[in-house]
Design a protein around this motif. Sequence first.
Motif, PDB file in Angstrom:
ATOM      1  N   GLU A   1       0.829  -1.211   0.000  1.00 38.54           N
ATOM      2  CA  GLU A   1       0.000   0.000   0.000  1.00 38.54           C
ATOM      3  C   GLU A   1       0.860   1.256   0.000  1.00 38.54           C
ATOM      4  O   GLU A   1       0.556   2.232  -0.698  1.00 38.54           O
ATOM      5  N   ARG A   2       1.943   1.245   0.788  1.00 41.27           N
ATOM      6  CA  ARG A   2       2.812   2.421   0.835  1.00 41.27           C
ATOM      7  C   ARG A   2       3.540   2.626  -0.494  1.00 41.27           C
ATOM      8  O   ARG A   2       3.709   3.761  -0.948  1.00 41.27           O
TER       9      ARG A   2
ATOM     10  N   ASP B   1       0.912   3.940  -3.011  1.00 39.33           N
ATOM     11  CA  ASP B   1       0.604   5.346  -2.733  1.00 39.33           C
ATOM     12  C   ASP B   1       1.698   6.263  -3.259  1.00 39.33           C
ATOM     13  O   ASP B   1       1.420   7.300  -3.874  1.00 39.33           O
TER      14      ASP B   1
END
Length: 250
Positions: free
Chosen positions: A228-229, A232
């Motif tokens: 997810e990081r 993003d």
Amino acid sequence: MSYDAKFRVWRGDDEGGELVDYTVEVNEGEVVLDIIHRLQATQAGDLAVRWNCKAGKCGSCSAEINGRPRLLCMTRMSTFTEAETITVTPMRTFPVMKDLVTDVSYNYKKAQEVPAFAPPEGVEPGDYRMAQVDVERSQEFRKCIECFLCQNVCHVIRDHEDNKESYSGPRFLMRVAELDMHPLDALDRQHAAQDEHGLGMCNITKCCTEVCPEHIKITDNALIPLKERVVDRKYDPLVWLGNKIMRRPS
């Protein structure tokens, strides 16, 4: 109480081998490693098996029992019926050296490719400060005993030998995630996770979590948050715009 159990144990080396049938005594309270040791003592003195602590903390006795990656010392004989034939084979993902012993040097190579914790410049060891929530967040990952069962069961390398060059596997992606979560680590772990350790090849099937003897939630607490990081940072338009603005000369 004791009984005679039927065992099928893989015997051979890097040139080939086969499953050999044995009948061996089982006593109450024993684990599979006890039976393998009894085989060595009574019927197969040259049977090779790697082990150390016999307490589920060294990760040495990893193998596959009835096709499932497990620790020999943590698999109780009481989980099988007396009529059941128990098949013990080496970990499939790594090259066989002899009998149940495999060459796991791939994992040590991947461990060396993950740079150690790197604090910011000018911060002395005694000056490190962390919030308790940050400590607890990564503490789970430090329970890893490096049995490499997660590496063995990961089909990205289990079924595709060619992927080993570019994919570090769940154990070391978890290490990257742990360091990336550390508020004082100064290295760009997210960029390295994607470009150097093959994070994008992981398709989060959670098979690594299922076989972990320490019950670490590798997928949910390490790999998915790291993905997810990375996403993003790489694809979020607001993050992209912010990075562009921050890079503009003053």
